[in-house]
Design an enzyme around this catalytic site. Structure first.
Site, mmCIF file in Angstrom:
data_model
loop_
_atom_site.group_PDB
_atom_site.id
_atom_site.type_symbol
_atom_site.label_atom_id
_atom_site.label_comp_id
_atom_site.label_asym_id
_atom_site.label_seq_id
_atom_site.Cartn_x
_atom_site.Cartn_y
_atom_site.Cartn_z
ATOM 1 C CB CYS A 203 9.038 4.716 1.725
ATOM 2 S SG CYS A 203 9.226 3.247 2.698
ATOM 3 C CB THR B 61 22.260 -6.012 22.886
ATOM 4 O OG1 THR B 61 23.423 -5.498 23.515
ATOM 5 C CG2 THR B 61 21.541 -6.972 23.807
ATOM 6 C CD GLN C 45 4.824 -6.201 0.373
ATOM 7 O OE1 GLN C 45 3.847 -6.881 0.691
ATOM 8 N NE2 GLN C 45 5.034 -4.997 0.900
ATOM 9 N N GLY D 119 13.365 -4.974 6.994
ATOM 10 C CA GLY D 119 13.654 -5.213 5.582
ATOM 11 C C GLY D 119 14.642 -4.202 5.020
ATOM 12 C CG ASN E 282 6.860 -2.416 -2.674
ATOM 13 O OD1 ASN E 282 7.699 -2.704 -3.526
ATOM 14 N ND2 ASN E 282 6.664 -1.179 -2.271
HETATM 15 N N1 PLP Z 1 11.142 -4.083 0.657
HETATM 16 C C1 PLP Z 1 9.839 -4.131 0.325
HETATM 17 C C2 PLP Z 1 9.423 -4.818 -0.939
HETATM 18 C C3 PLP Z 1 8.884 -3.540 1.161
HETATM 19 O O1 PLP Z 1 7.598 -3.576 0.824
HETATM 20 C C4 PLP Z 1 9.321 -2.897 2.338
HETATM 21 C C5 PLP Z 1 8.362 -2.201 3.227
HETATM 22 O O2 PLP Z 1 7.492 -1.469 2.765
HETATM 23 C C6 PLP Z 1 10.689 -2.891 2.640
HETATM 24 C C7 PLP Z 1 11.575 -3.493 1.772
HETATM 25 C C8 PLP Z 1 11.224 -2.239 3.887
HETATM 26 O O3 PLP Z 1 10.984 -3.073 5.003
HETATM 27 P P1 PLP Z 1 10.971 -2.447 6.488
HETATM 28 O O4 PLP Z 1 9.725 -1.654 6.592
HETATM 29 O O5 PLP Z 1 10.964 -3.654 7.386
HETATM 30 O O6 PLP Z 1 12.195 -1.660 6.645
#
Ligand code: PLP
Length: 406
Positions: free
Chosen positions: A337, A244, A186, A71, A158
């Site tokens: 994060c 790849t 999400q 994501g 999220n």
């Molecule tokens: N966007 C949202 C709303 C998310 O909840 C997350 C992951 O927590 C991401 C982006 C990032 O995705 P990824 O963990 O696949 O990099």
């Protein structure tokens, strides 16, 4: 003690069926999908079939589906790729977003603003996180015909679970000639997605949020949308993303998305029961808490709670989460994060919560693999932890401080 995993908005367990079906793609079938020999053509077919399946599930054409590493990359690709395309065309542009977006979007936008000097505007929201579409409309209205506008608003939040009115936003963008990107990380596999019919220009999803593997995502990119690649090298992904191709992960993402989409209604009813079980147990214990976010227009699997722990004035960022973890309940303090950085959630702060309230908040998130029994047990343990923290903090506040802390 059995540990209970209630952090499914952060990541989910891989579905066993997905793993079983994919195993030959890690062993027997290993060709490079860009090779023209039979080994390569075999895996190329897996890749393209997966692309077709994802396209069908997202309401798009296969030529509009680009596999990424997740994501974060899909969002970076959409936003920075668009910014580079505008810069290359020497067209001025601005971006409208919201302070409630995931960091993968917010930090990309901050970088674009710094690098290109792009004006960045934020749509207003109320204290439940509901976006004010009138504020978006007025920002869209105040634009000149030379300047391109990119709107980036997530499908569902999220941390809170709030579902944004994506079709209405897409409609507004179309009316004012703006480009529209949405982070649907999400919602994929949980809510229906009709990218093309909604009029969305760019849409990001991630495999590990719906029982697929970590490290694979998709960017839907509507035909004709200006975008520059971020990764240069071979002509993979139709010259848009060199490297790849990971056909095995593309297959697993497609398989997991299909499974999740087909069982979405059943999963949602199961999760609704888990949510109510958790809340009613806390209420039985007379725990004082507030549910953050929108009461009804929200994803049921995300439950964001602020406990009335204000007395614990000196509570550090992760005290509550660590105390819950020690009692065998895995939840998070917002997005994954954010946790670990000792900073309170930027989303809760943007809703007007104090630092202390944000620190006394947790995000509990369920999946179809959770059982009502373990969720009830997790709620019991949560009630015990919260009561303990409350009594510890009231003792601390009652006691006169004879010495300053060393
Ligand atoms: N966007 C949202 C709303 C998310 O909840 C997350 C992951 O927590 C991401 C982006 C990032 O995705 P990824 O963990 O696949 O990099």
């Amino acid at each position: 003690m059995k540990h209970v995993y209630l952090d499914n908005a952060s990541t989910t367990a891989l579905a066993p069926q997905v793993w079983e079906k994919a195993q030959p793609y890690f062993t027997t079938h290993f060709g490079n999908a860009a090779s023209i020999h039979a080994f390569g053509q075999f895996t190329k077919n897996i890749l393209e079939e997966s692309r077709e399946r994802v396209a069908t599930l997202l309401g798009a054409s296969p030529s509009e589906i680009f596999f990424t590493s997740g994501g974060t990359e899909a969002n970076n690709f959409a936003l920075k790729g668009f910014a580079f395309a505008m810069a290359q065309a020497k067209r001025p542009f601005r971006i409208i977003s919201s302070q409630l977006e995931h960091k993968a979007v917010l930090e990309s936008l901050a970088w674009i603003k710094k690098f290109f000097g792009t004006p960045l505007l934020f749509v207003e929201h109320d204290r439940r996180g509901t976006l004010n579409l009138e504020s978006l409309k007025s920002m869209l209205r105040h634009s000149d015909s030379q300047t391109a506008t990119l709107v980036s608003i997530m499908h569902a939040n999220n941390e809170l679970g709030n579902i944004n009115p994506i079709e209405d936003i897409a409609h507004l963008c179309k009316e004012y000639g703006a480009f529209f990107h949405t982070d649907a990380v999400q919602t994929a596999g949980k809510l229906p997605i009709h990218a093309k019919a909604w009029g969305v220009d760019m849409l990001a999803i991630s495999g590990h949020k719906f029982h697929g593997p970590k490290g694979v995502g998709v960017l839907y990119l509507r035909q004709g949308i200006p975008i520059e690649p971020l990764l240069h090298g071979g002509s993979h992904e139709r010259n848009r993303r060199a490297g790849t191709e990971n056909y095995a992960f593309a297959f697993m993402l497609a398989e997991a998305l299909q499974l999740a989409t087909e069982s979405a209604a059943d999963t949602a009813s199961h999760i609704q029961i888990l949510r109510e079980t958790f809340l009613s147990r806390l209420e039985q214990h007379r725990i004082d808490f507030e549910v953050n976010g929108h009461a009804t227009h929200a994803l049921p699997h995300i439950l964001n709670l602020t406990f009335a722990l204000d007395e614990a004035r000196k509570m550090a960022a992760d005290v509550l989460i660590l105390a819950l973890d020690a009692s065998g309940v895995a939840v998070s303090s917002g997005s994954a994060c954010t946790s670990g950085t000792e900073k309170p959630s930027h989303v809760l702060l943007a809703l007007g919560k104090s630092e202390q309230e944000a620190r006394a908040s947790v995000r509990v998130s369920f999946s179809k693999f959770n059982t009502a029994t373990e969720v009830a047990e997790a709620a019991e343990r949560t009630a015990t932890v919260v009561k303990r923290l409350l009594s510890a903090s009231s003792t601390a506040t009652d006691e006169p401080q004879s010495h300053p802390p060393s």
